[in-house]
Enzyme design. Structure first.
Site, PDB file in Angstrom:
ATOM      1  N   GLU A 277      32.703   6.132  19.193  1.00 16.05           N
ATOM      2  CA  GLU A 277      33.163   6.213  17.901  1.00 16.05           C
ATOM      3  C   GLU A 277      34.400   5.676  17.633  1.00 16.05           C
ATOM      4  O   GLU A 277      35.263   4.982  16.817  1.00 16.05           O
ATOM      5  CB  GLU A 277      32.970   7.624  17.424  1.00 16.05           C
ATOM      6  CG  GLU A 277      31.471   8.050  17.184  1.00 16.05           C
ATOM      7  CD  GLU A 277      30.493   6.834  16.415  1.00 16.05           C
ATOM      8  OE1 GLU A 277      30.997   6.621  15.280  1.00 16.05           O
ATOM      9  OE2 GLU A 277      29.665   6.630  17.077  1.00 16.05           O
ATOM     10  N   TRP A 280      34.882   2.287  17.539  1.00 22.52           N
ATOM     11  CA  TRP A 280      34.529   1.395  16.371  1.00 22.52           C
ATOM     12  C   TRP A 280      35.840   1.311  15.410  1.00 22.52           C
ATOM     13  O   TRP A 280      36.043   0.081  14.899  1.00 22.52           O
ATOM     14  CB  TRP A 280      33.673   2.230  15.353  1.00 22.52           C
ATOM     15  CG  TRP A 280      32.247   2.069  15.873  1.00 22.52           C
ATOM     16  CD1 TRP A 280      31.550   2.786  16.868  1.00 22.52           C
ATOM     17  CD2 TRP A 280      31.324   0.842  15.585  1.00 22.52           C
ATOM     18  NE1 TRP A 280      30.366   2.309  17.158  1.00 22.52           N
ATOM     19  CE2 TRP A 280      30.179   1.121  16.261  1.00 22.52           C
ATOM     20  CE3 TRP A 280      31.483  -0.176  14.629  1.00 22.52           C
ATOM     21  CZ2 TRP A 280      29.128   0.189  15.960  1.00 22.52           C
ATOM     22  CZ3 TRP A 280      30.421  -1.081  14.409  1.00 22.52           C
ATOM     23  CH2 TRP A 280      29.192  -0.798  14.929  1.00 22.52           C
ATOM     24  N   TRP A 308      23.723 -10.303  -6.612  1.00 20.53           N
ATOM     25  CA  TRP A 308      23.990  -8.852  -7.107  1.00 20.53           C
ATOM     26  C   TRP A 308      23.883  -8.680  -8.772  1.00 20.53           C
ATOM     27  O   TRP A 308      23.989  -9.732  -9.265  1.00 20.53           O
ATOM     28  CB  TRP A 308      25.413  -8.788  -6.891  1.00 20.53           C
ATOM     29  CG  TRP A 308      26.073  -8.776  -5.332  1.00 20.53           C
ATOM     30  CD1 TRP A 308      26.780  -9.534  -4.690  1.00 20.53           C
ATOM     31  CD2 TRP A 308      25.443  -7.896  -4.277  1.00 20.53           C
ATOM     32  NE1 TRP A 308      26.905  -9.367  -3.199  1.00 20.53           N
ATOM     33  CE2 TRP A 308      26.062  -8.284  -3.053  1.00 20.53           C
ATOM     34  CE3 TRP A 308      24.976  -6.658  -4.191  1.00 20.53           C
ATOM     35  CZ2 TRP A 308      25.938  -7.731  -1.819  1.00 20.53           C
ATOM     36  CZ3 TRP A 308      24.687  -6.070  -3.157  1.00 20.53           C
ATOM     37  CH2 TRP A 308      25.099  -6.546  -1.916  1.00 20.53           C
ATOM     38  N   ASN A 346      30.749  10.945   7.777  1.00 19.22           N
ATOM     39  CA  ASN A 346      30.582   9.797   7.926  1.00 19.22           C
ATOM     40  C   ASN A 346      28.881   9.125   7.416  1.00 19.22           C
ATOM     41  O   ASN A 346      28.497   8.118   7.042  1.00 19.22           O
ATOM     42  CB  ASN A 346      30.849   9.064   9.505  1.00 19.22           C
ATOM     43  CG  ASN A 346      30.575   7.569   9.499  1.00 19.22           C
ATOM     44  OD1 ASN A 346      31.246   6.860   8.780  1.00 19.22           O
ATOM     45  ND2 ASN A 346      29.888   7.540  10.385  1.00 19.22           N
ATOM     46  N   TRP A 364      29.220  -4.823  -2.779  1.00 15.93           N
ATOM     47  CA  TRP A 364      29.904  -3.591  -2.266  1.00 15.93           C
ATOM     48  C   TRP A 364      31.344  -3.658  -2.210  1.00 15.93           C
ATOM     49  O   TRP A 364      31.845  -2.469  -2.051  1.00 15.93           O
ATOM     50  CB  TRP A 364      29.662  -4.255  -0.669  1.00 15.93           C
ATOM     51  CG  TRP A 364      30.293  -5.451  -0.175  1.00 15.93           C
ATOM     52  CD1 TRP A 364      29.465  -6.716  -0.266  1.00 15.93           C
ATOM     53  CD2 TRP A 364      31.573  -5.812   0.140  1.00 15.93           C
ATOM     54  NE1 TRP A 364      30.290  -7.752   0.209  1.00 15.93           N
ATOM     55  CE2 TRP A 364      31.523  -7.202   0.582  1.00 15.93           C
ATOM     56  CE3 TRP A 364      32.723  -5.006   0.577  1.00 15.93           C
ATOM     57  CZ2 TRP A 364      32.686  -7.685   0.992  1.00 15.93           C
ATOM     58  CZ3 TRP A 364      33.892  -5.528   1.142  1.00 15.93           C
ATOM     59  CH2 TRP A 364      33.916  -7.080   1.331  1.00 15.93           C
ATOM     60  N   TRP A 387      31.692  -0.824   4.665  1.00 13.90           N
ATOM     61  CA  TRP A 387      31.169  -1.377   3.508  1.00 13.90           C
ATOM     62  C   TRP A 387      30.391  -2.578   3.979  1.00 13.90           C
ATOM     63  O   TRP A 387      29.044  -2.805   3.520  1.00 13.90           O
ATOM     64  CB  TRP A 387      31.911  -1.532   2.388  1.00 13.90           C
ATOM     65  CG  TRP A 387      32.262  -0.173   1.624  1.00 13.90           C
ATOM     66  CD1 TRP A 387      33.192   0.739   2.077  1.00 13.90           C
ATOM     67  CD2 TRP A 387      31.212   0.235   0.828  1.00 13.90           C
ATOM     68  NE1 TRP A 387      33.020   1.741   1.098  1.00 13.90           N
ATOM     69  CE2 TRP A 387      31.963   1.612   0.547  1.00 13.90           C
ATOM     70  CE3 TRP A 387      30.200  -0.075   0.135  1.00 13.90           C
ATOM     71  CZ2 TRP A 387      31.372   2.557  -0.743  1.00 13.90           C
ATOM     72  CZ3 TRP A 387      29.574   0.737  -0.758  1.00 13.90           C
ATOM     73  CH2 TRP A 387      30.168   2.038  -0.970  1.00 13.90           C
TER      74      TRP A 387
END
Length: 474
Positions: A277, A280, A308, A346, A364, A387
Site C-alpha cells: 500500500e 502505491w 460528463w 480509503n 472527477w 480520482w
C-alpha cells in the site's frame, strides 16, 4: 563563521531528515527556516484543512527545535527573494533542503538552486519523502510505468536499507538569530473554528507521527490485510497526513514494519500488504513526475470525449454529495467523516468517488478539488491517482464498467452499520439489514433523512452508455 540555512518545507521532523544531517555535517551553525510561499504552488495552493494542520505541525517543530537550542525562523514571501535576504542578513554560505515533487515546486526549486549557485552559495537538495526518486525506476525500455504491479516488483528490489538517523540532541546556533514572524502571523487557521474536531483524533508533529506508527505496529498491523477494508475498525495506519507533511519518513515506516516482521510479531502477508500500500504512494509520485499534467487532465487521452454532465445540470447533486446529504448512507457517512475529521477511510473514498463520477456523471476534477480542500492528507500525487483510478481514466485504472454499488459495498464492509451509525446518527435506530438502504422502508423510512438523489440501477446504466459513447468516439 559561516552558517547554513536549513530550509524546511514538508519535511517537518528532526529524525531521518537528510538535509538536517547534511547541515550538521558541515560543522557550522544551522539556521532553520520556514518560508510561507503558497503562491508558488498555483494552481494547487494548499487547501483549508492542510493549512490548519500545517499551523499545528510548524508549532510542534518550533518546540522540538527550541529543546535543542535552536529556533525556527518563519518568513513570508517568494522563496528565492526570502532566502537571498536571509543570506545577506546572516552571512550564510549554504542552503540545504529536502525535495518536493509537485510540478510547480520542481520548477521553482530548479530556478532557486541555479540562482543560488550563480551567487556562489552552496545549494543542495535531498530525498526525505520517498523510498526511491520518481525517475529512478523505469520499464525495460526506459519508459515510465503505468501499471502498479510491475512497478511494485521493480521498487521492491530497491527498498532503502540505510540506517535511520536519530534526531540530534543539539543543533548549533548562530551568535544572533535573524528576525522572523510568529506562526500565528501566517493566518493558517480558519477564522471560524470548523476544524476543532480534527485535533481530538490527530496529533500533528513528529511526536504524534511516531506515536501513531508505534500504535499501528502494536495494534493494527497484525490482521491488516483483512481489517483495512472495514471503515468502522482501526485497521489502517492513519499515517497519511504525517507522511504528507514529512513528520515521519517512509524509511522510518519501512524499518518499523521490517522489525515487526523479523521479530515474528506480525504475519508476513500483513506486513507485505501494508508495504505494498505504501508502494502505491511511490507509484503516485512516479506518475506525477512523468505526467505532470494529470492533476487536471486525464492520463488516458480518450477521456477527452467522455460526455460528463454540464455544471448547470449537476450543481445540486454536487452540493448534496459535498454535505453528506445524498440519501445513500455509506456515502453520507464518508462525506461527514471528512468534514468532521479532515480524513476519510480509503475504502469509503473509493465508494464516494464512484458515486460522483459514475452514478452522477460529475467530472472527477470536481471531486479532486473538494478532497484537496477538505483532507488533512491532501497530497497532489495521491489525490490525482485516486480520482483518476476510480473514474477509469488514469494509470492502472478501474475498468470503466466497474461501478461500485454503494449498498453492496456497505453491506460487505460495514455489515452491522457501525460506521454509518457513527456518522449518520439519524439512522442509528434502524436494523442492521435496513440501515444500508433506508429508502426501501417506504413510509417507515426515518424522517429528516433524504431519499437517494439518484437511482442506483438507472444511473449505472446511464454511466455504461456514456462510456460506450466515449469509446465509440475514440
Amino acid at each position: 563563521m559561516s552558517a547554513c540555512l536549513l530550509w524546511f518545507r514538508r519535511d517537518l521532523r528532526l529524525s531521518d531528515n537528510p538535509a538536517l544531517t547534511a547541515a550538521l555535517a558541515r560543522g557550522t551553525p544551522v539556521i532553520p527556516v520556514y518560508i510561507h510561499d503558497p503562491e508558488a504552488e498555483r494552481p494547487w495552493t494548499p487547501g483549508a484543512a492542510s493549512r490548519s494542520w500545517l499551523h499545528h505541525s510548524l508549532t510542534a517543530l518550533a518546540a522540538d527545535l527550541a529543546v535543542r537550542g535552536s529556533c525556527l525562523i518563519v518568513r513570508r514571501g517568494p522563496a528565492l527573494d526570502t532566502l537571498q535576504a536571509l543570506i545577506g542578513e546572516t552571512g550564510a554560505n549554504a542552503v540545504l533542503w529536502n525535495r518536493l515533487y509537485e510540478p510547480a515546486l520542481v520548477a521553482r526549486d530548479t530556478r532557486i538552486k541555479a540562482a543560488l549557485k550563480r551567487d556562489g552559495i552552496e545549494a543542495g537538495s535531498h530525498n526525505a519523502a520517498l523510498w526511491c526518486e520518481p525517475w529512478q525506476i523505469a520499464t525495460g525500455s526506459g519508459a515510465p510505468f503505468k501499471v502498479f504491479t510491475p512497478f511494485w516488483r521493480a521498487l521492491a528490489t530497491r527498498l532503502p536499507d540505510a540506517p535511520i538517523q536519530p534526531a540530534p540532541e543539539r543543533i548549533p546556533a548562530p551568535r544572533e538569530w535573524p528576525a522572523g514572524l510568529s506562526i500565528d502571523e501566517l493566518a493558517l487557521r480558519p477564522q471560524l473554528a470548523w476544524d476543532q474536531g480534527f485535533y481530538a483524533i490527530w496529533q500533528p508533529g513528529e511526536a504524534g507521527a511516531l506515536a501513531r506508527l508505534a500504535s499501528f505496529i502494536d495494534d493494527g498491523l497484525h490482521g491488516y490485510r483483512d481489517a483495512r477494508d472495514r471503515p468502522a475498525e482501526g485497521g489502517v495506519s492513519r499515517l497519511s497526513p504525517h507522511l504528507h507533511f514529512g513528520e515521519i519518513g517512509p524509511r522510518q515506516v519501512l524499518r518499523a514494519v521490517q522489525r515487526a516482521r523479523a521479530g515474528g510479531e506480525v504475519p508476513e502477508r500483513d506486513a507485505e500488504h501494508f508495504l505494498r500500500e505504501l508502494g502505491w504512494r511511490e507509484f503516485a509520485h512516479h506518475l506525477l513526475h512523468h505526467f505532470p499534467e494529470t492533476p487536471d487532465a486525464p492520463l488516458n487521452p480518450g477521456f477527452a470525449a467522455m460526455p460528463w454532465r454540464a455544471v448547470r445540470d449537476h450543481e445540486a447533486e454536487l452540493r448534496a454529495w459535498q454535505r453528506g446529504r445524498t440519501g445513500i448512507p455509506i456515502v453520507d457517512a464518508g462525506m461527514r467523516e471528512l468534514w468532521a475529521t479532515g480524513w476519510m477511510h480509503n475504502r469509503v473514498r473509493m465508494i464516494v468517488a464512484s458515486l460522483l463520477t459514475k452514478n452522477l456523471l460529475i467530472p472527477w476534477q470536481h471531486g479532486a478539488r473538494w478532497f484537496w480542500d477538505a483532507l488533512v492528507d491532501a497530497d497532489l500525487a495521491n489525490n490525482t491517482l485516486g480520482w483518476q483510478w476510480v473514474a477509469g481514466c488514469g494509470a492502472d485504472a478501474a475498468p470503466y464498467f466497474r461501478i461500485f454499488n454503494p449498498v453492496l459495498q456497505s453491506r460487505k464492509f460495514d455489515a452491522t452499520g457501525r460506521y454509518i451509525r457513527r456518522w449518520v446518527p439519524e439512522l442509528a435506530d434502524l436494523s442492521d439489514a435496513a440501515i444500508h438502504a433506508p429508502w426501501t422502508l417506504g413510509a417507515d423510512a426515518p424522517r429528516g433523512y433524504p431519499p437517494p438523489i439518484v437511482d442506483l440501477g438507472a444511473s449505472r446504466q446511464r454511466a455504461l452508455d456514456a462510456y460506450a459513447r466515449m469509446r465509440a468516439a475514440g
